[in-house]
Design a protein around this motif. Structure first.
Motif, PDB file in Angstrom:
ATOM      1  N   ASP A  81      -5.481 -11.248   7.489  1.00 37.67           N
ATOM      2  CA  ASP A  81      -5.224 -12.635   7.874  1.00 37.67           C
ATOM      3  C   ASP A  81      -3.906 -12.772   8.639  1.00 37.67           C
ATOM      4  OD1 ASP A  81      -3.446 -12.378   5.796  1.00 37.67           O
ATOM      5  OD2 ASP A  81      -4.485 -13.747   4.437  1.00 37.67           O
ATOM      6  N   GLY A 129      -5.380   2.530   0.658  1.00 35.27           N
ATOM      7  CA  GLY A 129      -5.010   1.524  -0.344  1.00 35.27           C
ATOM      8  C   GLY A 129      -5.937   0.320  -0.291  1.00 35.27           C
ATOM      9  N   THR A 130      -5.368  -0.843  -0.063  1.00 35.92           N
ATOM     10  CA  THR A 130      -6.135  -2.091   0.012  1.00 35.92           C
ATOM     11  C   THR A 130      -7.410  -1.925   0.836  1.00 35.92           C
ATOM     12  OG1 THR A 130      -4.205  -3.513  -0.200  1.00 35.92           O
ATOM     13  CG2 THR A 130      -6.053  -4.406   1.051  1.00 35.92           C
ATOM     14  N   GLU A 152      -2.540   9.696  -5.398  1.00 33.37           N
ATOM     15  CA  GLU A 152      -3.366   8.534  -5.052  1.00 33.37           C
ATOM     16  C   GLU A 152      -4.659   8.549  -5.874  1.00 33.37           C
ATOM     17  OE1 GLU A 152      -3.547   5.619  -3.069  1.00 33.37           O
ATOM     18  OE2 GLU A 152      -5.510   5.579  -4.049  1.00 33.37           O
ATOM     19  N   ALA A 153      -4.960   7.398  -6.482  1.00 33.83           N
ATOM     20  CA  ALA A 153      -6.164   7.305  -7.314  1.00 33.83           C
ATOM     21  C   ALA A 153      -7.454   7.391  -6.487  1.00 33.83           C
ATOM     22  CB  ALA A 153      -6.136   5.992  -8.108  1.00 33.83           C
ATOM     23  N   MET A 186       2.958  -8.028   5.316  1.00 34.74           N
ATOM     24  CA  MET A 186       3.401  -6.980   4.388  1.00 34.74           C
ATOM     25  C   MET A 186       3.780  -5.677   5.066  1.00 34.74           C
ATOM     26  SD  MET A 186       1.683  -7.548   0.761  1.00 34.74           S
ATOM     27  CE  MET A 186       2.935  -6.465   0.142  1.00 34.74           C
ATOM     28  N   VAL A 228      -1.665   8.343 -11.668  1.00 29.56           N
ATOM     29  CA  VAL A 228      -0.465   8.531 -12.483  1.00 29.56           C
ATOM     30  C   VAL A 228      -0.581   7.625 -13.699  1.00 29.56           C
ATOM     31  CG1 VAL A 228       2.043   8.188 -12.556  1.00 29.56           C
ATOM     32  CG2 VAL A 228       0.976   9.200 -10.529  1.00 29.56           C
ATOM     33  N   TRP A 250     -10.147   0.262  -0.754  1.00 26.51           N
ATOM     34  CA  TRP A 250     -10.868  -0.299  -1.902  1.00 26.51           C
ATOM     35  C   TRP A 250     -11.661  -1.561  -1.549  1.00 26.51           C
ATOM     36  CZ3 TRP A 250     -11.122   2.810  -5.926  1.00 26.51           C
ATOM     37  CH2 TRP A 250     -10.079   3.681  -6.201  1.00 26.51           C
ATOM     38  N   PHE A 258      -0.525   1.705   3.106  1.00 26.91           N
ATOM     39  CA  PHE A 258       0.452   1.638   4.200  1.00 26.91           C
ATOM     40  C   PHE A 258       1.835   2.100   3.724  1.00 26.91           C
ATOM     41  CE2 PHE A 258      -2.419  -1.414   6.466  1.00 26.91           C
ATOM     42  CZ  PHE A 258      -2.402  -0.770   7.693  1.00 26.91           C
ATOM     43  N   ALA A 259       2.212   1.695   2.496  1.00 23.56           N
ATOM     44  CA  ALA A 259       3.556   1.978   2.004  1.00 23.56           C
ATOM     45  C   ALA A 259       3.743   3.471   1.716  1.00 23.56           C
ATOM     46  CB  ALA A 259       3.833   1.155   0.745  1.00 23.56           C
ATOM     47  N   TYR A 268      -0.252  -6.847  12.405  1.00 21.82           N
ATOM     48  CA  TYR A 268      -0.559  -6.152  11.152  1.00 21.82           C
ATOM     49  C   TYR A 268      -0.811  -4.679  11.467  1.00 21.82           C
ATOM     50  CZ  TYR A 268      -2.347  -5.385   6.440  1.00 21.82           C
ATOM     51  OH  TYR A 268      -2.519  -4.926   5.138  1.00 21.82           O
TER      52      TYR A 268
HETATM   53  C1  LIG Z   1      -8.479  -8.241   0.888  1.00 18.49           C
HETATM   54  C2  LIG Z   1      -7.018  -8.184   1.212  1.00 18.49           C
HETATM   55  C3  LIG Z   1      -6.571  -8.590   2.445  1.00 18.49           C
HETATM   56  C4  LIG Z   1      -5.228  -8.518   2.759  1.00 18.49           C
HETATM   57  N1  LIG Z   1      -4.813  -8.945   3.983  1.00 18.49           N
HETATM   58  C5  LIG Z   1      -3.505  -8.887   4.286  1.00 18.49           C
HETATM   59  C6  LIG Z   1      -3.029  -9.323   5.557  1.00 18.49           C
HETATM   60  O1  LIG Z   1      -3.763  -9.758   6.416  1.00 18.49           O
HETATM   61  N2  LIG Z   1      -1.713  -9.281   5.789  1.00 18.49           N
HETATM   62  C7  LIG Z   1      -0.837  -8.807   4.878  1.00 18.49           C
HETATM   63  O2  LIG Z   1       0.356  -8.785   5.159  1.00 18.49           O
HETATM   64  N3  LIG Z   1      -1.261  -8.369   3.692  1.00 18.49           N
HETATM   65  C8  LIG Z   1      -2.558  -8.394   3.375  1.00 18.49           C
HETATM   66  N4  LIG Z   1      -2.979  -7.957   2.151  1.00 18.49           N
HETATM   67  C9  LIG Z   1      -2.018  -7.343   1.245  1.00 18.49           C
HETATM   68  C10 LIG Z   1      -2.128  -5.791   1.344  1.00 18.49           C
HETATM   69  O3  LIG Z   1      -2.234  -5.351   0.041  1.00 18.49           O
HETATM   70  C11 LIG Z   1      -0.930  -5.221   2.087  1.00 18.49           C
HETATM   71  O4  LIG Z   1      -0.885  -5.742   3.398  1.00 18.49           O
HETATM   72  C12 LIG Z   1      -0.894  -3.694   2.216  1.00 18.49           C
HETATM   73  O5  LIG Z   1      -2.128  -3.147   2.548  1.00 18.49           O
HETATM   74  C13 LIG Z   1      -0.323  -3.073   0.971  1.00 18.49           C
HETATM   75  O6  LIG Z   1      -0.094  -1.718   1.164  1.00 18.49           O
HETATM   76  P1  LIG Z   1       0.539  -0.854  -0.008  1.00 18.49           P
HETATM   77  O7  LIG Z   1       0.540   0.543   0.475  1.00 18.49           O
HETATM   78  O8  LIG Z   1       1.806  -1.454  -0.447  1.00 18.49           O
HETATM   79  O9  LIG Z   1      -0.443  -1.052  -1.231  1.00 18.49           O
HETATM   80  P2  LIG Z   1      -1.994  -0.735  -1.349  1.00 18.49           P
HETATM   81  O10 LIG Z   1      -2.635  -0.758  -0.036  1.00 18.49           O
HETATM   82  O11 LIG Z   1      -2.510  -1.619  -2.404  1.00 18.49           O
HETATM   83  O12 LIG Z   1      -2.025   0.763  -1.846  1.00 18.49           O
HETATM   84  C14 LIG Z   1      -1.615   1.113  -3.128  1.00 18.49           C
HETATM   85  C15 LIG Z   1      -2.337   2.382  -3.526  1.00 18.49           C
HETATM   86  O13 LIG Z   1      -1.775   2.843  -4.744  1.00 18.49           O
HETATM   87  C16 LIG Z   1      -2.792   3.414  -5.498  1.00 18.49           C
HETATM   88  N5  LIG Z   1      -2.383   3.372  -6.897  1.00 18.49           N
HETATM   89  C17 LIG Z   1      -2.018   2.292  -7.633  1.00 18.49           C
HETATM   90  N6  LIG Z   1      -1.672   2.670  -8.871  1.00 18.49           N
HETATM   91  C18 LIG Z   1      -1.825   4.018  -8.921  1.00 18.49           C
HETATM   92  C19 LIG Z   1      -1.624   4.999  -9.924  1.00 18.49           C
HETATM   93  N7  LIG Z   1      -1.178   4.688 -11.144  1.00 18.49           N
HETATM   94  N8  LIG Z   1      -1.881   6.290  -9.626  1.00 18.49           N
HETATM   95  C20 LIG Z   1      -2.324   6.654  -8.397  1.00 18.49           C
HETATM   96  N9  LIG Z   1      -2.539   5.758  -7.398  1.00 18.49           N
HETATM   97  C21 LIG Z   1      -2.284   4.462  -7.671  1.00 18.49           C
HETATM   98  C22 LIG Z   1      -3.998   2.549  -5.240  1.00 18.49           C
HETATM   99  O14 LIG Z   1      -5.190   3.279  -5.469  1.00 18.49           O
HETATM  100  C23 LIG Z   1      -3.811   2.187  -3.781  1.00 18.49           C
HETATM  101  O15 LIG Z   1      -4.546   3.040  -2.963  1.00 18.49           O
HETATM  102  C24 LIG Z   1      -4.311  -8.028   1.804  1.00 18.49           C
HETATM  103  C25 LIG Z   1      -4.758  -7.659   0.547  1.00 18.49           C
HETATM  104  C26 LIG Z   1      -6.097  -7.735   0.244  1.00 18.49           C
HETATM  105  C27 LIG Z   1      -6.553  -7.312  -1.124  1.00 18.49           C
END
Ligand SMILES: Cc1cc2nc3c(=O)[nH]c(=O)nc-3n(C[C@H](O)[C@H](O)[C@H](O)COP(=O)(O)OP(=O)(O)OC[C@H]3O[C@@H](n4cnc5c(N)ncnc54)[C@H](O)[C@@H]3O)c2cc1C
Length: 540
Positions: free
Chosen positions: A62, A49-50, A42-43, A443, A115, A53, A22-23, A68
């Protein structure tokens, strides 16, 4: 894209973003809007992301689906329709792919690329970013959108390589799914992922053994299809609702926080408030009164109530006691939402092993040796969570000014200013980094808050010919002290939670997210931006 080593002082990209969850997706969209050249690395093989995987059975959000979701585009939210109160993983991933298509994001994303290192060069002011594919890129701005819960943690059990069956981590689930029909399965871990997956694995497995270290508070999610009226109401008002959500402590509006303190309520009022919120499902329970996570006395009312409700779901009183959390206050570890979790233990083929009484000694060729007994299984599921908040950031060897290593700097715990940047690391940004509300909030609200702040900041820097921005040491020290002070006023530091790094052996135990609330934190972000980035050093 050509991968090249650039020594000319001109960067390959204005910004590199790591991660396409999402970020990273929204960050890319905003920076494109500023006319910057951007590459996302992206890996995984796709966006999400979350949700790319975590494909384990039962994976769902949740925070309610209607909250969300992105709130930056009225068109997107109007054109997408959620089906359930808490969307399941496939639906969330479909949504993310829909957004990626709609905004044509993929053309600027390098998939299947990790990375591994990034080094800042003081002379050119550029970051050199290295990937596991041998690519090296230079960029002015380096943005870690790597996720707070993306570094899956498989415990270091002896003998794991000897196991003859199959094993899985919930955070890296096979895309084709896993059929447990007729199999003997062990699930290790009873946090959110374990609690979501156990009921569904039990439906297929011939025998399910659940290894529990910590019993967690869990309450029925109350999942159900959304009504057309709820959907229409949100579509009409999502952007306005999102504005409101940004002012709240948790970034959600589906319930109101009761501001009364526990002692200002009669026992009957407290009981009524707790019951109504428990029945509502979701996190409303934690808003029953203002000091629920602030004092032991106030917390105990809610914890006792929760345990009473949980107890009722389990037929065997002895088993119920094992499933009840007694070692931490309610709400200071992520509250779990479930569908038939406790009831699953009433099934004859489901067994609970309390590893505090019977520690796991090792994984054997045939299964799990715990408390001197070997549990023979065909498959093991590790629902053992993540190296939260810092794991993904520190998996990259990041070196800032004068070669200073972020891993070394954070050896006693993460240090940031506002969770956005760290002194010594110019033009490096974290999205929902440690020291920001992140995992204590909805988040997506926190992600949008950070992405918007970073994008507005980069717009100012580039239009003002400012080469770099970097948190000052003083601002960082005082922010870290402030986060610790606010945390110390709560019960959060009193649980061995992943918020504290307690699930990772050897990880420093500090409370990582900022517990002051999304609204208060957002005001601080606005003030900093309005003051021409007080607490940051800007270099022309
Ligand atoms: C099972 C589960 C349920 C969740 N439910 C909720 C919810 O209901 N509400 C809520 O607010 N949050 C929830 N979360 C938290 C969730 O992580 C965030 O809501 C949100 O999806 C995070 O987005 P993001 O883009 O910050 O990170 P992520 O979605 O984690 O994406 C990060 C990405 O970075 C990539 N990455 C990391 N390191 C590297 C690297 N070195 N090189 C290349 N790529 C890399 C990863 O492969 C990943 O795809 C949940 C988490 C989990 C695990």
């Amino acid at each position: 894209m050509t991968e090249k080593q650039n020594k000319s002082g001109k960067s390959d990209f204005d910004a590199i973003i790591v991660g396409a969850g999402f970020a990273g997706m929204y960050m890319l969209h905003r920076l494109r809007g500023l006319g910057l050249s951007v590459r996302v690395i992206e890996a995984g093989e796709g966006v999400g992301g979350t949700w790319y995987w975590n494909r384990y059975p039962g994976a769902r959000c949740d925070i309610e689906s209607l909250e969300y979701q992105y709130g930056f585009s009225d068109e997107i939210q109007r054109d997408w329709t959620w089906t359930e109160r808490y969307a399941a993983q496939p639906e969330i991933l479909r949504y993310q792919n829909y957004v990626a298509d709609r905004l044509d994001l993929r053309r600027d994303i390098s998939f299947s690329t990790r990375v591994i290192a990034a080094q800042h060069d003081a002379a050119s002011g550029l970051w050199t970013v290295e990937t596991d594919q041998g690519g090296t890129y230079e960029t002015r701005f380096f943005i870690m959108a790597t996720g707070c819960l993306s570094a899956a943690r498989v415990p270091d059990f002896k003998g794991i390589n000897d196991f003859e069956g199959e094993w899985y981590h919930t955070g890296g689930w096979p895309h084709e799914g896993v059929d447990f029909t007729g199999k003997r399965v062990a699930v290790i871990g009873t946090g959110s992922s374990g609690i979501q997956s156990i009921p569904l694995i039990a439906e297929q497995a011939s025998q399910l053994t659940v290894f529990q270290r910590t019993a967690n508070f869990t309450l029925p999610a109350g999942n159900r299809p959304l009504t057309p009226e709820e959907i229409a109401e949100t579509k009409a008002r999502l952007l306005e609702q999102r504005q409101h959500a940004r002012q709240t402590p948790g970034g959600i509006i589906c319930f109101e926080y009761n501001e009364k303190l526990a002692e200002e309520m009669t026992p009957e009022e407290r009981e009524k408030e707790l019951r109504t919120r428990w029945m509502q499902g979701g996190f409303a329970f934690l808003g029953a009164y203002g000091d629920l996570t602030a004092t032991h006395e106030a917390n105990a009312y809610a914890a006792d109530f929760a345990r009473d409700q949980m107890r009722c779901a389990v037929e065997s009183p002895q088993l119920a006691e094992k499933l009840l959390p007694n070692d931490h206050p309610v709400g200071v570890k992520r509250l779990c939402l479930d569908t038939n979790y406790l009831e699953t233990f009433n099934l004859p083929h489901v067994e609970l092993v309390d590893v505090r009484e019977a520690p796991i000694e090792k994984i054997t060729a045939k299964g799990v040796l715990s408390g001197g007994r070997e549990y023979e299984v065909d498959a093991i599921v590790f629902a053992t969570g993540f190296d939260a908040m810092t794991g993904a950031i520190l998996s990259v060897d990041i070196r800032g000014r004068h070669g200073i290593s972020l891993r070394e700097k954070w050896v006693a715990g993460p240090r940031t200013y506002l969770g956005l940047g760290s002194a010594g690391f110019p033009n490096l940004f974290f999205i929902t980094g440690p020291g920001s509300p992140s995992v204590l909030s909805n988040m997506i609200v926190s992600i949008e808050q950070h992405v918007d702040w970073i994008a507005d900041c980069l717009a100012k820097l580039t239009s003002g010919n400012i080469r770099s921005i970097e948190a000052t040491q003083e601002a960082e020290d005082s922010w870290v002290a402030h986060v610790n002070e606010v945390a110390a006023e709560t019960l959060y530091p009193q649980a061995n939670s992943w918020y504290m790094g307690a699930n990772i052996p050897g990880k420093p135990q500090v409370f990582m997210p900022y517990p002051g609330g999304v609204g208060v934190y957002g005001q601080k972000l606005d003030e900093v931006a309005a003051s021409d980035y007080e607490g940051f050093r800007l270099d022309a």
